[in-house]
Design an enzyme around this catalytic site. Structure first.
Site, short mmCIF file in Angstrom:
data_model
loop_
_atom_site.label_atom_id
_atom_site.label_comp_id
_atom_site.label_asym_id
_atom_site.label_seq_id
_atom_site.Cartn_x
_atom_site.Cartn_y
_atom_site.Cartn_z
N PHE A 39 36.87 -4.08 11.43
CA PHE A 39 37.11 -3.09 12.48
C PHE A 39 36.19 -2.14 12.94
O PHE A 39 35.63 -1.57 12.13
CB PHE A 39 38.59 -2.63 12.14
N VAL A 77 37.23 -1.72 7.32
CA VAL A 77 36.81 -0.66 8.61
C VAL A 77 35.67 0.04 8.30
O VAL A 77 35.34 0.47 7.20
CB VAL A 77 38.16 0.38 8.35
N CYS A 78 34.74 -0.06 9.43
CA CYS A 78 33.65 0.70 9.41
C CYS A 78 33.66 2.15 9.06
O CYS A 78 34.36 2.79 9.70
CB CYS A 78 32.81 0.53 10.73
N ILE A 79 32.86 2.63 8.21
CA ILE A 79 33.12 4.01 7.67
C ILE A 79 32.63 4.89 8.74
O ILE A 79 33.41 6.01 8.94
CB ILE A 79 32.40 4.21 6.53
N ALA A 82 35.10 5.15 11.42
CA ALA A 82 36.26 5.47 10.96
C ALA A 82 36.20 7.05 11.06
O ALA A 82 37.08 7.79 11.09
CB ALA A 82 36.68 5.24 9.82
#
Lengths: 130, 134
Positions: A39, A77-79, A82
């Site tokens: 994501f 999820v891409c940090i 995010a």
């Protein structure tokens, strides 16, 4: 076939997440392996457990969590994306000194390398976005 | 632009080298796609893959010289395109039709690129193993 999936848009505003979900489900039913769903961009908003749509609508976030549980799906999820958008797991919230976290069950937060690695490892990388 | 949480060892991909093309379609400001796209490009450099960048549609504006974002209150990230060479990312393709339609010439661009026709760009995309567009 080993398939990686990239979701680039958030829930409800765009159909990308719905389409990705239906694709992943269908691919698994056909016997393919979903290596990872990544994501990115506003796609990280698919991972907040605070989502509460009207009762007669689908719950996009819970649907991903349930699919993950059923099939041991790797939802990443891409940090960086995010952090920009306020999606945090408990560890990250603690590290950043935030008073809450909101990452839904079945998702994990990690780096962009996970997307590139999926591109390397998979037979196909399929993007759902605009 | 790198994040501190990379938990994958880029050297551990078993020597697989794939052709990655990142397709840039959006203007540099107005949406975040160009900026976050560039972050993926920079990360990909660590994996020693065969990386190329395509600029089509409004994406050609990403390479426009003389970007000034002061009034926008946003960071001007265009110098990063000039740093790509240092990451061994040297294949930058700009679609001629997109460039000319927007009144730009090669002299307006801040890095050396290869100008290709839409048909040539399509051929380049067919050659790729992985195409990710922003």
């Amino acid at each position: 076939m080993k398939i990686g999936v990239l979701v680039s848009e958030g829930p409800y505003t765009h159909q990308a997440s719905d389409s990705a979900y239906n694709f992943v489900k269908a691919a698994i039913e056909k016997g393919h392996e979903i290596y990872r769903v990544f994501f990115y961009h506003d796609g990280v908003n698919n991972a907040t457990r605070l989502t509460e749509p009207p009762r007669d609508d689908r719950n996009i976030v819970n649907r991903w969590s349930e699919l993950s549980k059923q099939h041991n799906l790797d939802l990443v999820v891409c940090i960086a994306a995010a952090q920009r958008r306020g999606i945090m797991d408990a560890n990250e919230a603690k590290r950043q000194g935030k008073d809450a976290d909101n990452l839904a069950e079945g998702f994990r937060i990690s780096g962009l390398g996970q997307l590139v690695e999926a591109g390397i490892q998979c037979d196909r990388l399929v993007t759902f976005g605009d | 632009m790198f994040t501190s949480s990379e938990n994958i060892d880029p050297d551990d991909e078993g020597g697989v080298i794939k052709k990655f093309m990142f397709v840039n379609r959006k203007a540099p400001y107005g949406t975040i796609y160009a900026l976050e796209g560039l972050e993926v490009v920079l990360i990909s450099a660590a994996f020693e893959q065969d990386v190329s960048l395509a600029f089509v549609d409004d994406g050609v504006y990403e390479l426009k010289k003389g970007q000034d974002t002061k009034a926008l209150g946003q960071k001007n990230f265009s110098p990063t395109y000039r740093a790509l060479e240092g990451y061994d990312i040297e294949k930058l393709y700009v679609e001629r039709e997109s460039m000319e339609f927007r009144g730009l010439t090669e002299d307006d661009l801040l890095v050396d690129v290869q100008i290709v026709s839409a048909a040539e760009m399509a051929d380049l995309m067919v050659e790729q193993d992985v195409v990710i567009s922003f």
